[in-house]
Scaffold this motif. Structure first.
Motif, PDB file in Angstrom:
ATOM      1  N   TYR A 185       1.273  -1.156   0.096  1.00  0.00           N
ATOM      2  CA  TYR A 185      -0.098   0.074   0.032  1.00  0.00           C
ATOM      3  C   TYR A 185       1.154   1.820  -0.254  1.00  0.00           C
ATOM      4  CZ  TYR A 185      -3.172  -3.597   1.933  1.00  0.00           C
ATOM      5  OH  TYR A 185      -3.723  -4.750   1.647  1.00  0.00           O
ATOM      6  N   TYR A 206       0.021   4.912   0.698  1.00  0.00           N
ATOM      7  CA  TYR A 206      -1.560   4.998   0.833  1.00  0.00           C
ATOM      8  C   TYR A 206      -1.169   6.382   2.108  1.00  0.00           C
ATOM      9  CZ  TYR A 206      -5.797   4.161   2.064  1.00  0.00           C
ATOM     10  OH  TYR A 206      -7.882   3.690   2.474  1.00  0.00           O
ATOM     11  N   SER A 253      -1.652   9.494   0.864  1.00  0.00           N
ATOM     12  CA  SER A 253      -3.338  10.207  -0.415  1.00  0.00           C
ATOM     13  C   SER A 253      -4.094  11.286   0.147  1.00  0.00           C
ATOM     14  CB  SER A 253      -4.047   8.788  -0.784  1.00  0.00           C
ATOM     15  OG  SER A 253      -2.661   7.726  -0.552  1.00  0.00           O
TER      16      SER A 253
END
Length: 324
Positions: free
Chosen positions: A213, A216, A219
């Motif tokens: 990930y 992430y 994000s």
């Protein structure tokens, strides 16, 4: 986003395509689940994360090694620590839970499920005993508010990981007991427990220690989430410490180191790497470790989760912002 490309590359297949939000469609995969019993008001909240039922393989009865014999885990890598009175402390490395999400284990006389939902950063340990018996959990492949939906193999009921409650099936509404465990760095655990145990590497072909990930937790938006964003201009992917229905922003705790209010003392120390930042967990940025204790110094059950997930499951919860 980069982490989505990485997921596709490693075969997790987390795409935006979702199965029809209809129990009639799911019945072929879940023939033994009682969809007549549910607390889900809108089936469209439940999405397919990509992998099918057991596509992310939960673990049961894992093997352990002595702390002194473990050399693969980086000092700052996160582990979930389980310390039950009278038993040898155990560490469950996130480098493994990232790929398996659930570990069914027994510590002394206590059957437990150690769980980690990467999309919510939610790491919670449950007692697997309920009035109906002892349960064994698997990964359904479904998400609700981006949070893992677990299932039990005994009744095929579905469970919301973030709240520890049955949401579909014969055990709808049943609440699991959350144990006072916590996430800390491997160095913290191994230093405090030189005679402790750590879960051994599972026998699966996975890139343990890497983060599928990647990027992430920085994000702009959470994955597979269409709900309301957090209030107070808090970033949806900011970490918060949830105790009951209250949430303390991690950034506030990082600045203060220790906060005592609402009957608990929450402390923060540097030294734990994010499991959801760089491609190599051990080399990822420092997010620090949290401990929560009550007035008598006992550990308190809590979760360090993303702000969007807290707001989704506790929309009327108290934000402990420390602004008076």
């Amino acid at each position: 986003m980069l982490f989505r490309k990485t997921l596709m590359a490693v075969g997790l297949c987390l795409t935006m395509t979702t199965a029809s939000a209809d129990p009639n469609f799911w019945q072929h995969e879940w023939p033994d689940t009682n969809f007549e019993k549910t607390s889900v008001e809108n089936w469209k909240e439940i999405l397919s994360g990509g992998p099918p039922k057991d596509g992310i393989p939960a673990l049961s009865d894992p093997s352990f090694v002595q702390v002194a014999d473990e050399s693969r885990i980086g000092a700052r890598e996160p582990v979930i620590t389980v310390e039950i009175d009278g038993e040898i402390p155990r560490a469950y490395p996130i480098r493994y839970l990232t790929w398996h999400e659930i570990v069914n284990d027994v510590v002394g006389d206590t059957p437990i499920a150690v769980t980690f939902c990467p999309l919510c950063n939610s790491g919670i340990t449950f007692d697997r005993r309920v009035a109906q018996g002892t349960l064994t959990f698997g990964v359904s492949g479904k998400l609700r508010n981006s949070d893992m939906v677990m299932y039990d193999r005994e009744t095929q009921s579905w469970w919301q990981q973030a709240i520890g409650r049955g949401i579909v099936g014969d055990l709808n509404g049943v609440k699991l007991t959350t144990l006072p465990t916590w996430m800390e760095s491997w160095e913290e655990f191994s230093t405090r427990n030189p005679d402790g145990l750590v879960m051994d590497e599972p026998g699966y072909n996975r890139s343990y220690g890497s983060n599928p990930y990647r990027g992430y937790d920085t994000s702009r938006r959470p994955f597979l989430y269409n709900g309301e964003m957090p209030p107070h201009d808090i970033s949806p992917l900011a970490r918060v410490v949830r105790v009951g229905d209250r949430a303390w922003p991690l950034e506030r705790l990082r600045k203060s180191s220790t906060v005592t209010e609402a009957g608990v003392t929450i402390s923060w120390v540097a030294g734990q790497a994010s499991a959801l930042d760089g491609g190599n967990i051990a080399k990822s940025r420092d997010v620090g470790s949290i401990r929560v204790k009550d007035g008598q110094g006992n550990d308190v059950a809590h979760d360090v989760m993303f702000a969007f997930a807290y707001h989704a499951f506790w929309p009327d919860g108290d934000w402990m912002l420390g602004d008076g």
